[in-house]
Scaffold this motif. Structure first.
Motif, mmCIF file in Angstrom:
data_model
loop_
_atom_site.group_PDB
_atom_site.id
_atom_site.type_symbol
_atom_site.label_atom_id
_atom_site.label_comp_id
_atom_site.label_asym_id
_atom_site.label_seq_id
_atom_site.Cartn_x
_atom_site.Cartn_y
_atom_site.Cartn_z
ATOM 1 N N GLU A 187 0.869 -1.159 0.027
ATOM 2 C CA GLU A 187 -0.041 0.027 -0.067
ATOM 3 C C GLU A 187 1.056 1.282 0.077
ATOM 4 O O GLU A 187 1.939 1.289 0.659
ATOM 5 C CB GLU A 187 -0.956 -0.025 1.146
ATOM 6 C CG GLU A 187 -2.174 -1.175 1.121
ATOM 7 C CD GLU A 187 -2.902 -1.023 2.376
ATOM 8 O OE1 GLU A 187 -2.890 0.092 3.025
ATOM 9 O OE2 GLU A 187 -3.666 -1.919 2.437
ATOM 10 N N ASP A 189 0.614 5.940 -1.183
ATOM 11 C CA ASP A 189 -0.233 6.837 -1.808
ATOM 12 C C ASP A 189 -0.126 6.996 -3.279
ATOM 13 O O ASP A 189 -1.036 7.081 -3.966
ATOM 14 C CB ASP A 189 0.498 8.367 -1.265
ATOM 15 C CG ASP A 189 -0.261 8.374 0.284
ATOM 16 O OD1 ASP A 189 -0.899 7.611 0.776
ATOM 17 O OD2 ASP A 189 0.771 8.998 0.943
ATOM 18 N N GLU A 190 1.144 6.678 -3.840
ATOM 19 C CA GLU A 190 1.409 6.748 -5.335
ATOM 20 C C GLU A 190 2.044 5.330 -5.697
ATOM 21 O O GLU A 190 2.844 4.816 -4.859
ATOM 22 C CB GLU A 190 2.016 7.767 -5.786
ATOM 23 C CG GLU A 190 1.432 9.203 -5.549
ATOM 24 C CD GLU A 190 0.225 9.437 -6.451
ATOM 25 O OE1 GLU A 190 0.133 8.619 -7.515
ATOM 26 O OE2 GLU A 190 -0.803 10.012 -6.104
#
Length: 227
Positions: A187, A189-190
């Motif tokens: 996982e 953010d980007e």
């Protein structure tokens, strides 16, 4: 929403394609290597038959296999059988799976597969569809990833991407075939990597059937753990 009845019909169609193709083989060609390391074509067919029975066990609430050792022994024992025996076993085990799938059941229930893996009963027919299609390709008899149904390629890409989601050894990755996209890996953010390619090449890489050389990667192509 998973449509198990639709997937059972897809399994039936894929099995018929497999049986038609295998019927053109002879005993000598069954003894030749498949595309799976260490397995002949006979090993692949024996595995497919026993997998059908194992998924009947799953649907009926029994352990998928008695043990890993028993699974391997059944495949080794079945691999050298002649073509007519292999075909009969494939056909009869497939019929047992279809019968189990057609029986009234609570398809929302959770079932247990190998190694403690659990899933919805409704996804079991799709899992069988995966076995039949990919192992047909593994036989190396003219059925290629590019021949797989478009629906199957899309769904298998999503299924495998989900399987690697959250895996600590896979970089955050965005996968796209140009029209659809999936996220997988750790996982973040980007995504660290963006991978694009044809549906067949994406499935080939995700399923360990291709090395990813046909894909375009913005970043370093991750090394995927074994399925």
């Amino acid at each position: 929403m998973i449509d198990h009845a639709h997937d059972l019909a897809c399994v039936r169609d894929a099995t018929e394609r497999l049986l038609t193709a295998v019927a053109k083989l002879d005993n000598a060609s069954l003894a030749e290597p498949s595309r799976l390391p260490g397995w002949t074509r006979g090993h692949v067919l024996a595995h497919l038959a026993r997998n059908a029975d194992a998924l009947v066990n799953v649907l009926e609430g029994r352990p998928m296999y008695p043990s890993g050792e028993a699974r391997e022994a059944d495949i080794e024992r079945g691999a050298p059988r002649p073509i007519d025996v292999q075909l009969a076993d494939l056909r009869e085990s497939a019929a047992r799976f279809q019968a189990a799938g057609d029986a009234p059941a609570d398809w929302s229930r959770t079932v247990e597969l190998r190694n403690g893996v659990t899933d919805s009963a409704a996804r079991v027919p799709f899992r069988r569809w995966v076995e039949v299609e990919l192992h047909h390709v593994d036989l190396g008899i003219g059925y290629e990833l590019e021949d797989l149904p478009a629906e199957f390629l899309e769904r298998e890409t999503g299924f495998l991407a989900q399987r690697f989601t959250g895996h600590p050894d896979v970089a955050p990755t965005r996968i796209t075939d140009g029209t659809r996209a999936w996220l997988t890996g750790r996982e973040a953010d980007e995504p660290e990597v963006v991978i694009s390619g044809t549906p067949a090449d994406l499935v080939g890489w995700l399923a360990g059937r291709r090395d990813g050389s046909g894909l375009t990667a913005e970043g370093t192509l991750p090394t995927l753990p074994p399925l």
